[in-house]
Design a protein around this motif. Structure first.
Motif, mmCIF file in Angstrom:
data_model
loop_
_atom_site.group_PDB
_atom_site.id
_atom_site.type_symbol
_atom_site.label_atom_id
_atom_site.label_comp_id
_atom_site.label_asym_id
_atom_site.label_seq_id
_atom_site.Cartn_x
_atom_site.Cartn_y
_atom_site.Cartn_z
ATOM 1 N N LEU A 172 40.462 28.487 37.615
ATOM 2 C CA LEU A 172 39.336 28.023 36.813
ATOM 3 C C LEU A 172 38.912 29.045 35.767
ATOM 4 O O LEU A 172 38.552 28.688 34.640
ATOM 5 C CB LEU A 172 38.146 27.689 37.724
ATOM 6 N N LEU A 173 38.962 30.311 36.126
ATOM 7 C CA LEU A 173 38.518 31.366 35.215
ATOM 8 C C LEU A 173 39.670 31.955 34.396
ATOM 9 O O LEU A 173 39.448 32.881 33.605
ATOM 10 C CB LEU A 173 37.824 32.479 36.005
ATOM 11 N N LYS A 174 40.877 31.413 34.607
ATOM 12 C CA LYS A 174 42.067 31.899 33.879
ATOM 13 C C LYS A 174 42.220 33.413 34.035
ATOM 14 O O LYS A 174 42.385 34.154 33.061
ATOM 15 C CB LYS A 174 41.989 31.514 32.407
ATOM 16 N N LEU A 175 42.177 33.855 35.285
ATOM 17 C CA LEU A 175 42.274 35.281 35.577
ATOM 18 C C LEU A 175 43.735 35.730 35.558
ATOM 19 O O LEU A 175 44.641 34.939 35.808
ATOM 20 C CB LEU A 175 41.660 35.574 36.948
ATOM 21 N N PRO A 176 43.970 37.008 35.275
ATOM 22 C CA PRO A 176 45.353 37.524 35.268
ATOM 23 C C PRO A 176 46.042 37.280 36.602
ATOM 24 O O PRO A 176 45.416 37.369 37.673
ATOM 25 C CB PRO A 176 45.165 39.027 34.999
ATOM 26 N N CYS A 177 47.316 37.000 36.544
ATOM 27 C CA CYS A 177 48.084 36.635 37.737
ATOM 28 C C CYS A 177 47.982 37.689 38.829
ATOM 29 O O CYS A 177 47.835 37.365 40.008
ATOM 30 C CB CYS A 177 49.537 36.396 37.343
ATOM 31 N N GLN A 178 48.086 38.971 38.464
ATOM 32 C CA GLN A 178 48.124 40.034 39.466
ATOM 33 C C GLN A 178 46.736 40.518 39.902
ATOM 34 O O GLN A 178 46.643 41.393 40.764
ATOM 35 C CB GLN A 178 48.944 41.211 38.932
ATOM 36 N N SER A 179 45.696 39.965 39.309
ATOM 37 C CA SER A 179 44.349 40.327 39.756
ATOM 38 C C SER A 179 44.054 39.670 41.098
ATOM 39 O O SER A 179 44.705 38.694 41.482
ATOM 40 C CB SER A 179 43.302 39.879 38.730
ATOM 41 N N ARG A 180 43.091 40.219 41.806
ATOM 42 C CA ARG A 180 42.662 39.640 43.083
ATOM 43 C C ARG A 180 41.140 39.562 43.095
ATOM 44 O O ARG A 180 40.462 40.531 42.745
ATOM 45 C CB ARG A 180 43.135 40.493 44.260
ATOM 46 N N VAL A 181 40.628 38.412 43.492
ATOM 47 C CA VAL A 181 39.180 38.245 43.553
ATOM 48 C C VAL A 181 38.669 38.965 44.789
ATOM 49 O O VAL A 181 39.088 38.686 45.911
ATOM 50 C CB VAL A 181 38.789 36.757 43.596
#
Length: 242
Positions: A203-212
């Motif tokens: 939903l937030l179009k976060l970078p693939c390798q990021s982790r929430v």
């Protein structure tokens, strides 16, 4: 000025916010800038935040957070991320700063030594400690440090998941600092770990390798939004002096 204890006493995990009251997003941003002063491991600062103020986006995030009222009634959200993919870039930035820092603050005769130590640390040791390859680097590090630990004290939690956990710990320090800064403004928050991370990232179009790491909901509390009195275990059960 409020003391740290007063801020902690004010801060509660607010489950329902007053939807008729709005926060000043610039003040929330200022609280995040304050939180950026929090310490992180090796000063690598492997965290980022997404400050969500758009009400449509908050509504879309509701189902991904299991429709918790602390999310659906929030005026703003702050999504804390860790960035394992930015280790080398951040290490370079820290090293570039420290070279100048040493030149400005260390005795001239010691500068070369300290710069060499810092260079070895950020260009060799940090990439070695944070390297990832399907768990293989972590297994190698564990074996290496276990062998070295037969002869001297060593770091033990060296697996790839251990290093990810360390990033989450550093990010948690930033999030806690943010919530205290928000309390100083009279704003309420609630740290949320119950969410579908994959849907949040999409939903937030976060970078693939990021982790929430954590989502912090923000707003002004309703009286019913706080679940009664605060409970804490007897401090004596959690404290030991040696």
């Amino acid at each position: 000025m409020a003391t740290v204890k007063e801020l902690l006493e004010f801060r509660r995990a607010v489950r329902i916010f007053d939807t008729t009251q709005s926060l000043d997003p610039e003040k929330v941003k200022a609280c995040l800038e304050t939180a950026a002063l929090a310490p992180t491991s090796s000063n690598l600062q492997l965290w980022e935040v997404v400050h969500v103020t758009d009400k449509s986006t908050i509504r879309q995030l509701g189902p991904a957070c299991f429709d918790q009222t602390t999310i659906t009634t929030a005026d703003e959200l702050v999504v804390f991320l860790i960035r394992p993919d930015l280790v080398k870039a951040h290490a370079k930035a820290v090293l570039d700063f420290e070279r100048d820092n040493v030149a400005r603050h260390y005795p001239a005769e010691k500068q070369a030594k300290y710069i060499n130590l810092l260079t070895q640390y950020y260009t060799r040791l940090v990439p070695f400690l944070y390297g990832r390859c399907l768990g293989l680097f972590g297994l190698f590090r564990k074996a290496f440090f276990s062998a070295a630990g037969l002869f001297r004290p060593v770091l033990r939690s060296m697996g790839e998941n251990d290093m990810i956990g360390g990033m989450h710990k550093s990010c948690g320090l930033v999030a806690q600092s943010f919530m205290l800064a928000m309390a100083e403004q009279g704003y309420d928050t609630c740290p949320v770990e119950g969410f579908d991370a994959r849907r949040v990232k999409r939903l937030l179009k976060l970078p693939c390798q990021s982790r929430v790491s954590l989502i912090v909901s923000c707003g002004i509390r309703l009286p019913k939004g706080v679940r009664g009195d605060r409970f804490r275990l007897d401090f004596a059960t959690q404290y030991r002096r040696v």
